[in-house]
Each structure stands twice: as structure tokens, then as C-alpha cells.
Design a protein around this motif. Sequence first.
Motif, mmCIF file in Angstrom:
data_model
loop_
_atom_site.group_PDB
_atom_site.id
_atom_site.type_symbol
_atom_site.label_atom_id
_atom_site.label_comp_id
_atom_site.label_asym_id
_atom_site.label_seq_id
_atom_site.Cartn_x
_atom_site.Cartn_y
_atom_site.Cartn_z
ATOM 1 N N GLN A 230 3.296 -2.984 -2.553
ATOM 2 C CA GLN A 230 4.141 -2.389 -1.510
ATOM 3 C C GLN A 230 5.193 -1.416 -2.044
ATOM 4 N N PRO A 231 5.779 -1.642 -3.240
ATOM 5 C CA PRO A 231 6.781 -0.679 -3.718
ATOM 6 C C PRO A 231 6.213 0.700 -4.039
ATOM 7 N N TYR A 232 4.883 0.818 -4.104
ATOM 8 C CA TYR A 232 4.277 2.074 -4.555
ATOM 9 C C TYR A 232 3.799 2.959 -3.406
ATOM 10 N N ARG A 233 3.163 2.379 -2.383
ATOM 11 C CA ARG A 233 2.692 3.181 -1.260
ATOM 12 C C ARG A 233 2.360 2.260 -0.087
ATOM 13 N N ARG A 234 2.041 2.856 1.071
ATOM 14 C CA ARG A 234 1.579 2.083 2.227
ATOM 15 C C ARG A 234 0.160 1.597 1.969
ATOM 16 N N ILE A 235 -0.088 0.329 2.228
ATOM 17 C CA ILE A 235 -1.373 -0.290 1.892
ATOM 18 C C ILE A 235 -2.324 -0.170 3.080
ATOM 19 N N LEU A 236 -3.495 0.415 2.839
ATOM 20 C CA LEU A 236 -4.532 0.516 3.866
ATOM 21 C C LEU A 236 -5.553 -0.608 3.749
ATOM 22 N N ASN A 237 -5.868 -0.997 2.533
ATOM 23 C CA ASN A 237 -6.880 -2.036 2.342
ATOM 24 C C ASN A 237 -6.727 -2.644 0.959
ATOM 25 N N ILE A 238 -7.057 -3.922 0.866
ATOM 26 C CA ILE A 238 -7.084 -4.647 -0.406
ATOM 27 C C ILE A 238 -8.338 -5.516 -0.398
ATOM 28 N N GLU B 216 11.350 8.410 5.642
ATOM 29 C CA GLU B 216 10.925 7.113 5.129
ATOM 30 C C GLU B 216 11.472 6.911 3.727
ATOM 31 N N HIS B 217 11.690 5.638 3.371
ATOM 32 C CA HIS B 217 12.238 5.365 2.046
ATOM 33 C C HIS B 217 11.238 5.806 0.978
ATOM 34 N N SER B 218 11.754 6.173 -0.185
ATOM 35 C CA SER B 218 10.896 6.670 -1.259
ATOM 36 C C SER B 218 10.173 5.512 -1.944
ATOM 37 N N PHE B 219 9.013 5.829 -2.513
ATOM 38 C CA PHE B 219 8.227 4.837 -3.235
ATOM 39 C C PHE B 219 8.330 5.111 -4.735
ATOM 40 N N TYR B 220 7.975 4.075 -5.515
ATOM 41 C CA TYR B 220 7.883 4.250 -6.957
ATOM 42 C C TYR B 220 6.624 5.057 -7.294
ATOM 43 N N ASP B 221 6.633 5.712 -8.443
ATOM 44 C CA ASP B 221 5.430 6.387 -8.915
ATOM 45 C C ASP B 221 4.409 5.351 -9.366
ATOM 46 N N LEU B 222 3.151 5.607 -9.029
ATOM 47 C CA LEU B 222 2.099 4.690 -9.443
ATOM 48 C C LEU B 222 2.020 4.620 -10.969
ATOM 49 N N CYS C 132 -6.823 -18.455 -5.184
ATOM 50 C CA CYS C 132 -7.555 -18.433 -3.924
ATOM 51 C C CYS C 132 -7.310 -17.091 -3.220
ATOM 52 N N GLU C 133 -8.250 -16.681 -2.374
ATOM 53 C CA GLU C 133 -8.189 -15.346 -1.775
ATOM 54 C C GLU C 133 -6.948 -15.113 -0.913
ATOM 55 N N PRO C 134 -6.494 -16.085 -0.088
ATOM 56 C CA PRO C 134 -5.255 -15.837 0.665
ATOM 57 C C PRO C 134 -4.056 -15.556 -0.244
ATOM 58 N N GLU C 135 -3.955 -16.293 -1.352
ATOM 59 C CA GLU C 135 -2.857 -16.051 -2.293
ATOM 60 C C GLU C 135 -3.035 -14.707 -2.990
ATOM 61 N N LEU C 136 -4.280 -14.380 -3.349
ATOM 62 C CA LEU C 136 -4.547 -13.093 -3.986
ATOM 63 C C LEU C 136 -4.111 -11.945 -3.094
ATOM 64 N N LEU C 137 -4.460 -12.006 -1.811
ATOM 65 C CA LEU C 137 -4.071 -10.961 -0.868
ATOM 66 C C LEU C 137 -2.558 -10.896 -0.721
ATOM 67 N N SER C 138 -1.928 -12.041 -0.542
ATOM 68 C CA SER C 138 -0.487 -12.068 -0.322
ATOM 69 C C SER C 138 0.286 -11.475 -1.501
ATOM 70 N N ILE C 139 -0.065 -11.885 -2.722
ATOM 71 C CA ILE C 139 0.681 -11.411 -3.886
ATOM 72 C C ILE C 139 0.358 -9.958 -4.198
ATOM 73 N N LEU C 140 -0.902 -9.544 -3.977
ATOM 74 C CA LEU C 140 -1.228 -8.132 -4.206
ATOM 75 C C LEU C 140 -0.463 -7.232 -3.239
ATOM 76 N N LYS C 141 -0.288 -7.681 -1.992
ATOM 77 C CA LYS C 141 0.518 -6.905 -1.049
ATOM 78 C C LYS C 141 1.936 -6.735 -1.578
ATOM 79 N N LYS C 142 2.542 -7.818 -2.047
ATOM 80 C CA LYS C 142 3.905 -7.741 -2.574
ATOM 81 C C LYS C 142 3.961 -6.866 -3.822
ATOM 82 N N SER C 143 2.915 -6.931 -4.641
ATOM 83 C CA SER C 143 2.907 -6.171 -5.890
ATOM 84 C C SER C 143 2.757 -4.678 -5.650
#
Length: 250
Positions: free
Chosen positions: A192-200, A227-233, A179-190
Amino acid sequence: MVSLQQNSKPPKRGTIHDSKHAPGLLDPQMTWAQILQSKRVSLMHNVIKESTTSNNNDTNNITNKKTDEWTTIYSHVWKVGNSPHSSVFIDISTRHEDELTVIQIAKQQFPNSMGVIPHREGKRRVLLELAFDDENYIERALNIGLEFLKSKTRILGSHAMPNKGIVRKLRLTHLPLVCEPELLSILKKSLQPYRRILNIGCFREPTTNFFMGPGYAVLDCQPIEGEHSFYDLKHIIDWANEYEHAFYAT
């Protein structure tokens, strides 16, 4: 033997306005490719409708409830601004009014703006950039936006990127069917370690409106001091929950 007519005219072809899928007269014209392509739907900043109820007393002191429904549209703009101060982009592509009329409305609602610059992207997209030297006006443009009273529509602005802003637009594939709420929630978690999220968002099949697997993300990759460092994409990203899965980012 049948001879070919050199001056024969090609068969007359219909336009998109001859189709049952034709847009309204006030809508921007679209190519067939734009009509048939998957529909892009933001999961973070989608169009929403809000109902506000007000109480009005008539002459008999009976309370009548009047409900007004407002449509809120987000401006999905990730561009560097043209001001040393803070600026906001407002996407007015959905408006049927001419550009000057919309600018006059913006002047009335944002009299403290230091100026306005129209930006045109392609044949259909028109943006207004407003610049301010007061954060309170910026907040109003971001949270209240440009209001059109007759149609009860407000368009929220997008904050301009820093002068050295770095934006990465990703296409996501092989996403699981959830479902879309779960898709958004898990994609944010997935992500976030790489960069600041502007849109999904996700892509839907235009006829059935079904989600069919692909999605997209917009990331702010501008490094910020302290700011803390991010992982490489990377191309393959793990799905951040108990379901053992990975999706692809390009």
C-alpha cells in the motif's frame, strides 16, 4: 555400413489432446508450456461459487427449498478504455458460445451501452468493452456483470483505466509460507505505501496445487492530483508484520 535415408520422416509426435491432461473439446487449445506452467490464482478476485436458496410452495402448501449455485468469474483486465465516458471490460474467454452470440446477450442485458468493442489478446483471450454515460450502469456491470442463465455463470467487469493510466505488474518472490488470507492481508499492507493495489495473487504448482513461494501484484501508478504521495517502488520490500522478513519485487 548403414546408409541414412534422406527422405525419412520425423517420428510422429502426439498433441496435448493425446495426453491424460487433455482439455475438453470446448476448451481453448493450450501449448505444453501453458499446461506445465504454475497456476496463477488471484487472492482478491478469484472464481467463487455462491448458493442462493428460494422457497417454493407446492399444492399441499409444503415449503420446498431450492438451491441454485452460481459461479462468479472476475475479469482481470487493466487496460485504457476507448471512450471519453466510462467503460468496462468483460473477459469472455471462458465462454464456449461464439462471439456474436455473447454480444447479443450483452446487448439484451446492457441496452443502455453506447456500443461494444471486441478486443483480442493472443489466440485465447477475448474481451468485450462496453461504454456507458451513467454510473448506475457501470455499477451493474462491475457488481452483477454479464449473466449466462443456462450455466448459472456471471462474469464481472473490470473498470477501464484512465486515459493516461500507468499499470505496473510485479512478480513477487521469496514470500513466506502462510495461509492465503494472511498472505493477502500482509501483502496489502506491504504494498500500500507504494501504489494503489488492483490485484494480488499467488502461483501454485499445477499438479499438487501447492503454493511454492512466488506471487504477483498489479499496481495502479497513475498519480492523482490532491492524493498523498507514494514511495518509489524498490526491489526489496519489507514484510509488514512482526515476522522479520523481506520479499523481492521485479
